[in-house]
Write a protein that holds these residues in place. Structure first.
Motif, short mmCIF file in Angstrom:
data_model
loop_
_atom_site.label_atom_id
_atom_site.label_comp_id
_atom_site.label_asym_id
_atom_site.label_seq_id
_atom_site.Cartn_x
_atom_site.Cartn_y
_atom_site.Cartn_z
N ALA A 93 0.86 -1.19 0.00
CA ALA A 93 0.00 0.00 0.00
C ALA A 93 0.89 1.23 0.00
CB ALA A 93 -0.91 -0.01 1.21
N LEU A 94 0.71 2.11 -0.97
CA LEU A 94 1.55 3.29 -1.11
C LEU A 94 0.78 4.55 -0.75
CD1 LEU A 94 3.32 2.47 -4.51
CD2 LEU A 94 4.15 2.06 -2.19
N ALA A 95 1.48 5.49 -0.11
CA ALA A 95 0.88 6.77 0.25
C ALA A 95 1.22 7.82 -0.79
CB ALA A 95 1.39 7.21 1.62
N GLY A 96 0.41 8.86 -0.85
CA GLY A 96 0.67 9.95 -1.78
C GLY A 96 0.02 9.70 -3.13
N THR A 97 0.58 10.31 -4.16
CA THR A 97 0.11 10.11 -5.53
C THR A 97 0.77 8.85 -6.07
OG1 THR A 97 0.00 12.52 -5.78
CG2 THR A 97 -0.14 11.19 -7.78
N VAL A 98 -0.03 7.96 -6.66
CA VAL A 98 0.44 6.61 -6.98
C VAL A 98 0.44 6.37 -8.49
CG1 VAL A 98 0.01 4.14 -6.64
CG2 VAL A 98 -0.39 5.75 -4.76
N LEU A 99 1.50 5.72 -8.94
CA LEU A 99 1.60 5.25 -10.32
C LEU A 99 1.23 3.77 -10.32
CD1 LEU A 99 2.69 6.21 -13.19
CD2 LEU A 99 4.77 4.95 -12.59
N THR A 100 0.31 3.38 -11.19
CA THR A 100 -0.11 1.98 -11.28
C THR A 100 0.17 1.44 -12.67
OG1 THR A 100 -2.38 2.52 -11.95
CG2 THR A 100 -1.94 2.34 -9.58
N GLY A 101 0.20 0.12 -12.78
CA GLY A 101 0.45 -0.50 -14.07
C GLY A 101 -0.34 -1.79 -14.24
N ALA A 102 -0.67 -2.09 -15.49
CA ALA A 102 -1.31 -3.35 -15.85
C ALA A 102 -0.66 -3.85 -17.13
CB ALA A 102 -2.81 -3.17 -16.03
N TRP A 103 -0.62 -5.16 -17.30
CA TRP A 103 0.04 -5.75 -18.46
C TRP A 103 -0.66 -7.05 -18.81
CZ3 TRP A 103 2.05 -4.96 -13.63
CH2 TRP A 103 2.30 -6.10 -12.85
N PRO A 104 -0.38 -7.64 -19.96
CA PRO A 104 -1.04 -8.89 -20.32
C PRO A 104 -0.88 -9.95 -19.23
CG PRO A 104 0.11 -8.01 -22.21
CD PRO A 104 0.49 -7.14 -21.05
N GLY A 105 -2.00 -10.50 -18.78
CA GLY A 105 -1.98 -11.45 -17.68
C GLY A 105 -2.20 -10.80 -16.33
N GLN A 106 -2.14 -9.47 -16.28
CA GLN A 106 -2.38 -8.72 -15.05
C GLN A 106 -3.30 -7.55 -15.41
OE1 GLN A 106 -1.46 -9.20 -11.66
NE2 GLN A 106 -2.95 -7.56 -11.47
N ASP A 107 -4.59 -7.84 -15.49
CA ASP A 107 -5.54 -6.84 -15.95
C ASP A 107 -5.87 -5.80 -14.87
OD1 ASP A 107 -5.72 -8.13 -18.41
OD2 ASP A 107 -7.34 -9.44 -17.74
N THR A 108 -5.79 -6.21 -13.60
CA THR A 108 -6.07 -5.27 -12.51
C THR A 108 -4.82 -4.46 -12.22
OG1 THR A 108 -7.65 -6.82 -11.52
CG2 THR A 108 -6.80 -5.05 -10.11
N PRO A 109 -4.88 -3.12 -12.31
CA PRO A 109 -3.68 -2.30 -12.07
C PRO A 109 -3.11 -2.53 -10.67
CG PRO A 109 -5.39 -0.99 -13.12
CD PRO A 109 -6.03 -2.30 -12.73
N VAL A 110 -1.79 -2.60 -10.58
CA VAL A 110 -1.11 -2.77 -9.31
C VAL A 110 -0.20 -1.56 -9.07
CG1 VAL A 110 -1.17 -5.27 -9.47
CG2 VAL A 110 0.82 -4.04 -10.35
N PRO A 111 0.07 -1.21 -7.81
CA PRO A 111 0.93 -0.07 -7.52
C PRO A 111 2.37 -0.33 -7.98
CG PRO A 111 -0.37 -0.68 -5.59
CD PRO A 111 -0.51 -1.79 -6.58
N LEU A 112 2.93 0.65 -8.66
CA LEU A 112 4.32 0.58 -9.10
C LEU A 112 5.22 1.51 -8.29
CD1 LEU A 112 3.75 0.82 -12.98
CD2 LEU A 112 4.13 -1.26 -11.64
N ALA A 113 4.73 2.72 -8.04
CA ALA A 113 5.55 3.73 -7.35
C ALA A 113 4.62 4.82 -6.84
CB ALA A 113 6.60 4.31 -8.31
N SER A 114 5.16 5.67 -5.96
CA SER A 114 4.38 6.80 -5.45
C SER A 114 5.29 7.98 -5.19
CB SER A 114 3.63 6.41 -4.16
OG SER A 114 4.56 6.19 -3.11
N ALA A 115 4.67 9.14 -5.04
CA ALA A 115 5.40 10.38 -4.77
C ALA A 115 4.68 11.19 -3.71
CB ALA A 115 5.55 11.20 -6.05
N LEU A 116 5.46 11.71 -2.78
CA LEU A 116 4.97 12.63 -1.75
C LEU A 116 5.71 13.95 -1.91
CD1 LEU A 116 4.85 10.29 1.38
CD2 LEU A 116 2.88 11.44 0.35
N ALA A 117 4.97 15.00 -2.16
CA ALA A 117 5.57 16.33 -2.32
C ALA A 117 5.10 17.23 -1.19
CB ALA A 117 5.19 16.92 -3.67
#
Length: 205
Positions: free
Chosen positions: A180-204
């Motif tokens: 679980a990531l805090a702040g603004t989150v970057l998510t990704g999905a790819w073939p075989g993973q249709d539900t987006p998963v957290p990749l990275a986040s940023a706190l400013a």
């Protein structure tokens, strides 16, 4: 826009990662390494190649490995150097684990906080290449990002936290861990993973 060359790389990216990932404390797999997907960011100065690869070893989990490609060594970043490779167009490239590279930190912060997402890829300056995965940000429309000038420190194995002079970034290594990531989150999905998963986040600030 990320400019891509039709070229050969020796050793290949997978060969380089196969030689280095098993020694990393956050890598939890065995067996031959396969490329699952990838996404790129664009260095506004055009000097540094920035690519994040998703790889899987055998039947293990998918790992996220951000990389930067440089034409010369990055001062003070020996701990993040994965090795060198010969590019048939660009010559010798120094390949880094990007979490220690300030250019990666700057473009990651911008991509997350503004919602810019991944760069469009253009092969040999003429052919657009379709993305191999979908990347999105939770940033609100019209949001801005502070400029990142330097990496102050990098801590943790998975997720890894990149503290810069303006923004704190978090990058997930193993993408099945349910982080679980805090702040603004970057998510990704790819073939075989249709539900987006957290990749990275940023706190400013």
């Amino acid at each position: 826009m990320a400019l891509i060359h039709r070229a050969t790389l020796t050793p290949t990216k997978l060969e380089l990662l196969s030689a280095t990932l098993p020694g990393r404390p956050w890598y939890a797999a065995s067996g031959d390494l396969d490329r699952v997907a990838a996404y790129r960011f664009d260095d506004p100065a055009g000097a540094v190649g920035i690519e994040t690869m998703l790889v899987r070893g055998g039947d293990g989990p998918v790992h996220q490995v951000p990389l930067t490609y440089r034409a010369a060594p990055l001062a003070g970043a020996d701990a993040w150097l994965l090795g060198t490779a010969e590019h048939s167009v660009l010559g010798t490239r120094w390949v880094y684990d990007a979490v220690g590279d300030p250019v990666y930190a700057a473009v990651l912060a911008h991509a997350i906080l503004t919602g810019a997402g991944q760069a469009e890829e253009l092969v040999d300056g003429v052919e657009r290449r379709a993305p191999t995965m979908a990347v999105a940000s939770t940033a609100v429309a019209g949001a801005t990002a502070p400029a990142v000038g330097s990496v102050v420190r990098v801590g943790g194995d998975d997720p890894v936290v990149i503290v810069t002079d303006t923004v704190e970034l978090t990058v997930v290594r193993r993408l099945d861990a349910g982080v679980a990531l805090a702040g603004t989150v970057l998510t990704g999905a790819w073939p075989g993973q249709d539900t987006p998963v957290p990749l990275a986040s940023a706190l400013a600030p």
